[in-house]
Enzyme design. Structure first.
Site, PDB file in Angstrom:
ATOM      1  N   GLY A 102      -6.492  -4.274  -2.351  1.00  0.00           N
ATOM      2  CA  GLY A 102      -5.665  -4.140  -3.551  1.00  0.00           C
ATOM      3  C   GLY A 102      -5.356  -2.677  -3.848  1.00  0.00           C
ATOM      4  O   GLY A 102      -5.620  -1.789  -3.041  1.00  0.00           O
TER       5      GLY A 102
ATOM      6  N   ILE B 219       0.831  -1.210   0.000  1.00  0.00           N
ATOM      7  CA  ILE B 219       0.000   0.000   0.000  1.00  0.00           C
ATOM      8  C   ILE B 219       0.871   1.268   0.000  1.00  0.00           C
ATOM      9  O   ILE B 219       0.620   2.205  -0.761  1.00  0.00           O
ATOM     10  CB  ILE B 219      -0.971  -0.005   1.220  1.00  0.00           C
ATOM     11  CG1 ILE B 219      -1.995  -1.137   1.086  1.00  0.00           C
ATOM     12  CG2 ILE B 219      -1.656   1.347   1.391  1.00  0.00           C
ATOM     13  CD1 ILE B 219      -3.064  -0.930   0.041  1.00  0.00           C
TER      14      ILE B 219
ATOM     15  N   LYS C  97     -13.417  -4.912  11.035  1.00  0.00           N
ATOM     16  CA  LYS C  97     -14.116  -3.846  10.294  1.00  0.00           C
ATOM     17  C   LYS C  97     -15.454  -3.519  10.941  1.00  0.00           C
ATOM     18  O   LYS C  97     -15.860  -2.355  10.992  1.00  0.00           O
ATOM     19  CB  LYS C  97     -14.279  -4.263   8.837  1.00  0.00           C
ATOM     20  CG  LYS C  97     -12.918  -4.304   8.136  1.00  0.00           C
ATOM     21  CD  LYS C  97     -12.922  -5.083   6.865  1.00  0.00           C
ATOM     22  CE  LYS C  97     -11.557  -5.043   6.196  1.00  0.00           C
ATOM     23  NZ  LYS C  97     -11.440  -5.975   5.079  1.00  0.00           N
TER      24      LYS C  97
ATOM     25  N   ASP D  45     -10.827 -10.701  10.055  1.00  0.00           N
ATOM     26  CA  ASP D  45     -10.676  -9.412   9.366  1.00  0.00           C
ATOM     27  C   ASP D  45     -12.023  -8.672   9.308  1.00  0.00           C
ATOM     28  O   ASP D  45     -12.097  -7.471   9.604  1.00  0.00           O
ATOM     29  CB  ASP D  45     -10.146  -9.700   7.946  1.00  0.00           C
ATOM     30  CG  ASP D  45     -10.108  -8.472   7.074  1.00  0.00           C
ATOM     31  OD1 ASP D  45      -9.323  -7.559   7.383  1.00  0.00           O
ATOM     32  OD2 ASP D  45     -10.873  -8.413   6.090  1.00  0.00           O
TER      33      ASP D  45
ATOM     34  N   GLU E 277      -4.827 -13.461   3.193  1.00  0.00           N
ATOM     35  CA  GLU E 277      -3.859 -12.912   4.152  1.00  0.00           C
ATOM     36  C   GLU E 277      -2.784 -13.979   4.398  1.00  0.00           C
ATOM     37  O   GLU E 277      -3.015 -15.171   4.136  1.00  0.00           O
ATOM     38  CB  GLU E 277      -4.559 -12.624   5.490  1.00  0.00           C
ATOM     39  CG  GLU E 277      -5.627 -11.560   5.431  1.00  0.00           C
ATOM     40  CD  GLU E 277      -5.103 -10.153   5.682  1.00  0.00           C
ATOM     41  OE1 GLU E 277      -3.926  -9.996   6.054  1.00  0.00           O
ATOM     42  OE2 GLU E 277      -5.881  -9.213   5.477  1.00  0.00           O
TER      43      GLU E 277
ATOM     44  N   GLU F  16     -10.274   5.968   6.028  1.00  0.00           N
ATOM     45  CA  GLU F  16     -11.223   5.437   5.036  1.00  0.00           C
ATOM     46  C   GLU F  16     -10.788   4.075   4.498  1.00  0.00           C
ATOM     47  O   GLU F  16     -11.621   3.198   4.258  1.00  0.00           O
ATOM     48  CB  GLU F  16     -11.369   6.438   3.887  1.00  0.00           C
ATOM     49  CG  GLU F  16     -12.446   6.107   2.882  1.00  0.00           C
ATOM     50  CD  GLU F  16     -13.847   6.166   3.481  1.00  0.00           C
ATOM     51  OE1 GLU F  16     -14.371   5.095   3.811  1.00  0.00           O
ATOM     52  OE2 GLU F  16     -14.411   7.264   3.616  1.00  0.00           O
TER      53      GLU F  16
ATOM     54  N   GLY G 253      -3.096 -15.475  -4.681  1.00  0.00           N
ATOM     55  CA  GLY G 253      -2.397 -14.518  -3.797  1.00  0.00           C
ATOM     56  C   GLY G 253      -3.326 -13.508  -3.146  1.00  0.00           C
ATOM     57  O   GLY G 253      -2.908 -12.401  -2.810  1.00  0.00           O
TER      58      GLY G 253
HETATM   59  N1  LIG Z   1      -3.091  -4.711   0.811  1.00  0.00           N
HETATM   60  C1  LIG Z   1      -4.345  -4.268   0.783  1.00  0.00           C
HETATM   61  O1  LIG Z   1      -5.079  -4.461  -0.194  1.00  0.00           O
HETATM   62  C2  LIG Z   1      -4.889  -3.491   1.951  1.00  0.00           C
HETATM   63  C3  LIG Z   1      -6.172  -2.922   1.853  1.00  0.00           C
HETATM   64  C4  LIG Z   1      -6.660  -2.160   2.932  1.00  0.00           C
HETATM   65  C5  LIG Z   1      -5.898  -2.019   4.083  1.00  0.00           C
HETATM   66  N2  LIG Z   1      -4.666  -2.634   4.144  1.00  0.00           N
HETATM   67  C6  LIG Z   1      -3.882  -2.449   5.362  1.00  0.00           C
HETATM   68  O2  LIG Z   1      -2.817  -1.550   5.043  1.00  0.00           O
HETATM   69  C7  LIG Z   1      -1.643  -1.898   5.790  1.00  0.00           C
HETATM   70  C8  LIG Z   1      -0.502  -2.163   4.820  1.00  0.00           C
HETATM   71  O3  LIG Z   1      -0.859  -3.244   3.976  1.00  0.00           O
HETATM   72  P1  LIG Z   1       0.174  -3.793   2.885  1.00  0.00           P
HETATM   73  O4  LIG Z   1      -0.583  -4.742   2.048  1.00  0.00           O
HETATM   74  O5  LIG Z   1       0.914  -2.666   2.277  1.00  0.00           O
HETATM   75  O6  LIG Z   1       1.172  -4.615   3.834  1.00  0.00           O
HETATM   76  P2  LIG Z   1       2.710  -4.951   3.540  1.00  0.00           P
HETATM   77  O7  LIG Z   1       2.930  -5.092   2.066  1.00  0.00           O
HETATM   78  O8  LIG Z   1       3.079  -6.069   4.445  1.00  0.00           O
HETATM   79  O9  LIG Z   1       3.458  -3.610   3.984  1.00  0.00           O
HETATM   80  C9  LIG Z   1       3.681  -3.258   5.303  1.00  0.00           C
HETATM   81  C10 LIG Z   1       5.064  -2.634   5.383  1.00  0.00           C
HETATM   82  O10 LIG Z   1       5.295  -2.159   6.712  1.00  0.00           O
HETATM   83  C11 LIG Z   1       6.631  -2.503   7.075  1.00  0.00           C
HETATM   84  N3  LIG Z   1       6.804  -2.521   8.510  1.00  0.00           N
HETATM   85  C12 LIG Z   1       6.581  -3.515   9.407  1.00  0.00           C
HETATM   86  N4  LIG Z   1       6.865  -3.112  10.659  1.00  0.00           N
HETATM   87  C13 LIG Z   1       7.310  -1.829  10.551  1.00  0.00           C
HETATM   88  C14 LIG Z   1       7.807  -0.881  11.482  1.00  0.00           C
HETATM   89  N5  LIG Z   1       7.903  -1.146  12.772  1.00  0.00           N
HETATM   90  N6  LIG Z   1       8.188   0.332  11.013  1.00  0.00           N
HETATM   91  C15 LIG Z   1       8.118   0.636   9.707  1.00  0.00           C
HETATM   92  N7  LIG Z   1       7.674  -0.243   8.760  1.00  0.00           N
HETATM   93  C16 LIG Z   1       7.276  -1.459   9.188  1.00  0.00           C
HETATM   94  C17 LIG Z   1       6.828  -3.856   6.434  1.00  0.00           C
HETATM   95  O11 LIG Z   1       8.181  -4.184   6.343  1.00  0.00           O
HETATM   96  P3  LIG Z   1       8.616  -5.754   6.203  1.00  0.00           P
HETATM   97  O12 LIG Z   1       8.020  -6.224   4.920  1.00  0.00           O
HETATM   98  O13 LIG Z   1      10.103  -5.666   6.208  1.00  0.00           O
HETATM   99  O14 LIG Z   1       8.031  -6.442   7.407  1.00  0.00           O
HETATM  100  C18 LIG Z   1       6.171  -3.628   5.077  1.00  0.00           C
HETATM  101  O15 LIG Z   1       7.074  -3.021   4.189  1.00  0.00           O
HETATM  102  C19 LIG Z   1      -2.018  -3.117   6.643  1.00  0.00           C
HETATM  103  O16 LIG Z   1      -2.366  -2.680   7.915  1.00  0.00           O
HETATM  104  C20 LIG Z   1      -3.217  -3.709   5.903  1.00  0.00           C
HETATM  105  O17 LIG Z   1      -4.102  -4.404   6.766  1.00  0.00           O
HETATM  106  C21 LIG Z   1      -4.155  -3.344   3.116  1.00  0.00           C
END
Ligand SMILES: NC(=O)c1ccc[n+]([C@@H]2O[C@H](COP(=O)([O-])OP(=O)(O)OC[C@H]3O[C@@H](n4cnc5c(N)ncnc54)[C@H](OP(=O)(O)O)[C@@H]3O)[C@@H](O)[C@H]2O)c1
Length: 333
Positions: A311, A11, A220, A216, A205, A144, A202
């Site tokens: 996504g 994200i 919400k 999850d 979670e 949001e 993929g």
């Molecule tokens: N993906 C979606 O479609 C989606 C949709 C809505 C909401 N979200 C929410 O948005 C958030 C991010 O999702 P994402 O899919 O981007 O997850 P992600 O790809 O796992 O990205 C999270 C990032 O945060 C880093 N991180 C972990 N601990 C940290 C710390 N202490 N300080 C700084 N960075 C740190 C991780 O590093 P490492 O990889 O090195 O651990 C990773 O780069 C989550 O809370 C998720 O629930 C995601």
């Protein structure tokens, strides 16, 4: 708008990439967006003049941003030193401790920095505390993207239904569970096979029980109840049943009678996440990875919004939050 981003994963990166492409829209709105820092686990990149968005977007490894990468430094240190106007928080959701996002968000609000987040964990655990802190410090807390990705549920209710009383919210809040149930409905496959396909695509979670056991969706429901219906509920206040025991026979029996089985989160007097029979002609009957939210109010009566709950599309909600923060009465310093 001096901004720091914590969490440079899917994200965080998608957002930087989008802002890079949409910078003209921000400029037209007189928003001088300047990303001064990006925090990740290994350290942070910082440049008070603003990081080059084209360059950071092109990096697989942020620490390669050698002249401005501070290895071993924490994201909390970055927030504290940045004198930023806005924190964007996109670290992983942990609904048990809320960390690391909870500390990041608290730290920012406490020193008067606006927050835009996609991270559910801090809001599930401490919605009231964080909202009160934001109010006390005169800053915005926007989230949001935490519920139903790109669907503008909070913006719609808070801006467009200001005179309405929300009586009930129900919805499909997890796209992966919906994909599995849709697969079972259309192809007659077993739960296990449909789950395997979802994993191969993929879209589950890391821990797939978050999707299929309704964890999850429960997070919400908690955020919706606390934010839109003035409740003060916790994760364990929600009755939760997942979809792992839904059989192809049950799906096919329902189908023969004109129904589908959907994992529905409901915020009414009671709170629940459970598989329910939904008539095929009901607006909540959407398939694949789609999310849907059905709101019942005293004035408008019924409104349904449908769209992508996860996504890349999630970035839409975050960009809108960023623009709203910059337009808010809580003026950027
Ligand atoms: N993906 C979606 O479609 C989606 C949709 C809505 C909401 N979200 C929410 O948005 C958030 C991010 O999702 P994402 O899919 O981007 O997850 P992600 O790809 O796992 O990205 C999270 C990032 O945060 C880093 N991180 C972990 N601990 C940290 C710390 N202490 N300080 C700084 N960075 C740190 C991780 O590093 P490492 O990889 O090195 O651990 C990773 O780069 C989550 O809370 C998720 O629930 C995601």
């Amino acid at each position: 708008m001096k901004t720091v981003l914590i969490g440079f994963g899917f994200i965080g990166r998608s957002l930087v990439n989008t802002i890079r492409k949409k910078i003209d829209i921000l400029k037209k709105k007189k928003i001088d967006f300047k990303l001064v820092g990006i925090g990740e686990l290994a350290g942070y990149a910082y440049d008070d003049d603003g990081l080059n968005l084209d360059y950071v977007s092109s990096l697989n490894d942020l620490s390669k941003h050698s002249e401005s990468f501070f290895k071993g430094k924490t994201s909390v240190e970055l927030i504290e030193k940045s004198e930023a106007d806005l924190l964007i928080e996109t670290t992983p959701t942990n609904f048990l401790s809320g960390e690391p996002g909870l500390t990041h968000i608290k730290t920012a609000l406490d020193i008067g920095i606006h927050v835009v987040t996609s991270n559910k964990g801090p809001l599930v655990l401490a919605f009231k505390k964080l909202s009160n802190l934001a109010e006390k410090r005169g800053v915005e807390l926007k989230y949001e993207a935490t519920v139903a990705g790109a669907l503008p549920i909070f913006t719609m209710v808070k801006n467009c239904l200001q005179g309405d009383t929300i009586q009930k919210i129900s919805g499909i809040l997890n796209g992966t569970a919906n994909y599995i149930l849709s697969k079972m409905y259309f192809d007659g496959t077993s739960f296990d096979l449909a789950l395997k396909e979802a994993q191969e695509r993929g879209i589950t979670e890391k821990d797939y029980t978050y999707d299929v056991e309704g964890i999850d969706a429960t997070c919400k429901v908690v955020i919706l109840a606390n934010s839109l219906m003035g409740r003060n509920v916790k994760f364990n206040d929600v009755d939760r049943v997942g979809i792992s025991r839904v059989t192809p026979e049950a799906v096919s029996l329902a189908k023969r009678s004109g129904y589908t089985i959907k994992l529905i989160g409901t915020i009414d007097k009671d709170l629940e996440v459970t598989p329910k029979l939904i008539p095929e002609n009901h607006p909540l009957c959407v398939h694949g990875t789609l999310n849907a939210l059905h709101i019942e109010t005293d004035l408008a009566r019924e409104i349904t919004i449908i769209g992508y709950g996860a996504g890349r599309e999630t970035v839409s909600a975050m960009v809108n939050d960023i623009i709203s923060v910059s337009n808010s009465n809580n003026r950027i310093k």
